[in-house]
Design an enzyme around this catalytic site. Structure first.
Site, PDB file in Angstrom:
ATOM      1  N   ARG A  31     -44.792  56.480  44.500  1.00 17.09           N
ATOM      2  CA  ARG A  31     -45.581  57.555  43.877  1.00 17.09           C
ATOM      3  C   ARG A  31     -45.273  58.931  44.489  1.00 17.09           C
ATOM      4  O   ARG A  31     -46.176  59.738  44.686  1.00 17.09           O
ATOM      5  CB  ARG A  31     -47.078  57.272  43.989  1.00 17.09           C
ATOM      6  CG  ARG A  31     -47.552  56.094  43.169  1.00 17.09           C
ATOM      7  CD  ARG A  31     -47.608  56.448  41.688  1.00 17.09           C
ATOM      8  NE  ARG A  31     -48.114  55.335  40.922  1.00 17.09           N
ATOM      9  CZ  ARG A  31     -49.366  55.233  40.479  1.00 17.09           C
ATOM     10  NH1 ARG A  31     -50.230  56.184  40.693  1.00 17.09           N
ATOM     11  NH2 ARG A  31     -49.735  54.191  39.798  1.00 17.09           N
ATOM     12  N   ARG A  35     -49.901  63.527  41.329  1.00  8.15           N
ATOM     13  CA  ARG A  35     -50.918  64.590  41.294  1.00  8.15           C
ATOM     14  C   ARG A  35     -51.069  65.388  42.571  1.00  8.15           C
ATOM     15  O   ARG A  35     -51.683  66.445  42.562  1.00  8.15           O
ATOM     16  CB  ARG A  35     -52.267  63.971  40.894  1.00  8.15           C
ATOM     17  CG  ARG A  35     -52.308  63.645  39.419  1.00  8.15           C
ATOM     18  CD  ARG A  35     -53.426  62.685  39.101  1.00  8.15           C
ATOM     19  NE  ARG A  35     -53.140  61.412  39.752  1.00  8.15           N
ATOM     20  CZ  ARG A  35     -53.820  60.298  39.534  1.00  8.15           C
ATOM     21  NH1 ARG A  35     -54.847  60.301  38.727  1.00  8.15           N
ATOM     22  NH2 ARG A  35     -53.486  59.188  40.143  1.00  8.15           N
ATOM     23  N   ARG A  44     -47.321  68.068  33.918  1.00  7.73           N
ATOM     24  CA  ARG A  44     -48.151  67.066  33.245  1.00  7.73           C
ATOM     25  C   ARG A  44     -48.974  67.728  32.131  1.00  7.73           C
ATOM     26  O   ARG A  44     -49.202  67.134  31.075  1.00  7.73           O
ATOM     27  CB  ARG A  44     -49.052  66.421  34.307  1.00  7.73           C
ATOM     28  CG  ARG A  44     -50.121  65.495  33.836  1.00  7.73           C
ATOM     29  CD  ARG A  44     -49.547  64.173  33.430  1.00  7.73           C
ATOM     30  NE  ARG A  44     -50.596  63.267  32.984  1.00  7.73           N
ATOM     31  CZ  ARG A  44     -51.192  63.325  31.803  1.00  7.73           C
ATOM     32  NH1 ARG A  44     -50.849  64.256  30.933  1.00  7.73           N
ATOM     33  NH2 ARG A  44     -52.134  62.459  31.475  1.00  7.73           N
ATOM     34  N   ASP A  81     -43.717  54.397  34.129  1.00  8.51           N
ATOM     35  CA  ASP A  81     -44.823  53.568  34.576  1.00  8.51           C
ATOM     36  C   ASP A  81     -44.511  52.114  34.269  1.00  8.51           C
ATOM     37  O   ASP A  81     -43.768  51.832  33.324  1.00  8.51           O
ATOM     38  CB  ASP A  81     -46.137  53.971  33.884  1.00  8.51           C
ATOM     39  CG  ASP A  81     -47.335  53.425  34.653  1.00  8.51           C
ATOM     40  OD1 ASP A  81     -47.768  54.060  35.624  1.00  8.51           O
ATOM     41  OD2 ASP A  81     -47.793  52.311  34.314  1.00  8.51           O
ATOM     42  N   TYR A 157     -52.902  43.456  33.929  1.00  8.07           N
ATOM     43  CA  TYR A 157     -53.307  44.581  33.069  1.00  8.07           C
ATOM     44  C   TYR A 157     -53.362  44.165  31.602  1.00  8.07           C
ATOM     45  O   TYR A 157     -54.235  44.593  30.850  1.00  8.07           O
ATOM     46  CB  TYR A 157     -52.343  45.766  33.248  1.00  8.07           C
ATOM     47  CG  TYR A 157     -52.579  46.498  34.545  1.00  8.07           C
ATOM     48  CD1 TYR A 157     -53.545  47.492  34.633  1.00  8.07           C
ATOM     49  CD2 TYR A 157     -51.870  46.171  35.695  1.00  8.07           C
ATOM     50  CE1 TYR A 157     -53.789  48.151  35.826  1.00  8.07           C
ATOM     51  CE2 TYR A 157     -52.104  46.825  36.897  1.00  8.07           C
ATOM     52  CZ  TYR A 157     -53.068  47.812  36.958  1.00  8.07           C
ATOM     53  OH  TYR A 157     -53.316  48.464  38.139  1.00  8.07           O
TER      54      TYR A 157
END
Ligand code: CP3
Length: 352
Positions: A31, A35, A44, A81, A157
């Site tokens: 990562r 952010r 973004r 992702d 998921y």
């Protein structure tokens, strides 16, 4: 050696992936785009949704390059992702801001049969275009890493439809509907082989398989849903790309790291922060590359915790092939100066 690759390997990351020890070790962070970087936030904001962002090569390539440009890491990781794979299998996937991913859950065999048999390569073509774009701008000494989620983590998921603390929906499904769950895992093994092979054909030089949810499984379940499927992916990928370099990251599996490494045939093992670096250094053969494993919270905290954490890892792995990384992803609250400090501790004179 891959076709067309120079015999002399100028990239420290690839030297170590080939089994050489380097000091200081090459470094990248899971990562590393995200952010905590203001330039990521600005980029973004240009995309309507996170999936649009991932599927827009100009934006995804820029997000891939941003952390390398700012910090000088030894590897870039493709910006994308793991949930791109369920999306390319035809499952509805969205990312709601501050609420994580949302998927239409797979609960029955009717839901399963609606999925595509193979992943849709045209849906994924922007990802391969992103890789090609990054390769044209990446400095010669920096490697490019591709990735996918391991079948078990993707299934967590796909069945829950969202992040869950203990993966109970997928674990219950695996106990109650064993054959159907096996079919889902088999589908994901094939999808992952295709997806990773195509990433390599587009230009990535190593791939990481994230089994982030592996740590919740009892050993017999871990063997069936993580070790065997990851072994099948590695073997299937090597049939298509003989020298594919693979990093496995089975998070939270503790002592079963040994079974994972022995069974799957990965070149490198990603260690989470709970693994003692000294134990890992003496337990694994020299020819297994180890990657990790600074606590992301020590990076967020800074100060003595950061310095001590970096030095402990450097001294434990000195003399063996090691890639410096975190034990999991960079947290959004991480101050940029702490990443710079981490690199000073790693590469500065005092490290030697
Ligand atoms: O490492 C990198 O810099 C490359 C990009 C990358 C992302 N996700 C970008 C991302 C990678 C390698 C991943 C992997 C991933 N995605 C995993 C496995 C590794 C891990 O962190 O455990 C998992 C489980 C996912 C699924 C996922 N994606 C979740 C649960 C979330 C929401 C939680 C969160 O951290 O926001 C995402 C969204 C996501 N993926 C973001 C980024 C930068 C944040 C989205 C945003 O900008 O709004």
């Amino acid at each position: 050696m891959l076709v067309g690759e120079p015999r002399f390997q100028p990239k420290p990351f690839l030297k170590v992936m080939g089994g050489e020890a380097c000091f200081p070790p090459p470094v990248w962070l899971m990562r590393q785009a995200g952010r905590y970087l203001p330039e990521y936030q600005a980029l973004r904001a240009k995309a309507a949704s996170f999936l649009d962002f991932c599927y827009t090569p100009a934006l995804a390539a820029e997000a891939t390059l941003q952390p390398v440009r700012r910090f000088g890491f030894d590897a870039a990781i493709l910006f994308s992702d793991i949930l791109i794979v369920p999306d390319a299998l035809g499952q509805k996937v969205t990312f709601e801001s501050h609420d994580g991913p949302k998927l239409d859950p797979i609960l029955t065999s009717e839901d399963f049969v609606k999925l595509n048999g193979r992943i849709n390569s045209s849906r994924l073509s922007p990802v391969f275009e992103t890789i090609e774009r990054v390769k044209t701008t990446l400095p010669a000494e920096i490697a490019l890493i591709g990735f996918c989620g391991a079948p078990w983590t993707l299934a967590c998921y796909m069945i829950a439809g969202k992040s869950t603390p203990d993966q109970a929906p997928a674990r219950l499904f695996a106990y109650r509907q064993r054959d159907l769950f096996q079919s889902l895992i088999d589908r994901l093994v094939q999808a992952s082989i295709d997806y990773l092979a195509w990433q390599i054909e587009a230009g990535v030089e190593a791939v990481q398989i994230f089994d982030t949810c592996a740590g919740v499984l009892p050993f017999a379940e871990l063997e069936r849903w993580s070790l065997i499927p990851v072994e099948a992916i590695v073997a299937g990928l090597r049939l298509r790309h003989k020298n594919a370099r693979v990093i496995g990251f089975p998070k939270g599996v503790g002592q079963h790291l040994m079974d994972f490494a022995a069974r799957t045939g990965v070149n490198a093992l990603g260690l989470d922060s709970s693994t003692d670096p000294r134990w890992a250094a003496k337990t694994f053969d020299q020819d297994l590359v180890l990657q990790g494993n600074l606590d992301p919270l020590a990076l967020a905290a800074g100060g003595p915790a950061l310095e001590a954490g970096v030095r402990h890892i450097l001294s434990a792995f000195r003399g063996r092939p090691h890639i410096f990384n975190l034990g999991h992803g960079v947290l959004p609250q991480t101050p940029i100066q702490h990443v710079e400090l981490m690199l000073d501790f790693l590469r500065g004179d005092s490290a030697k």
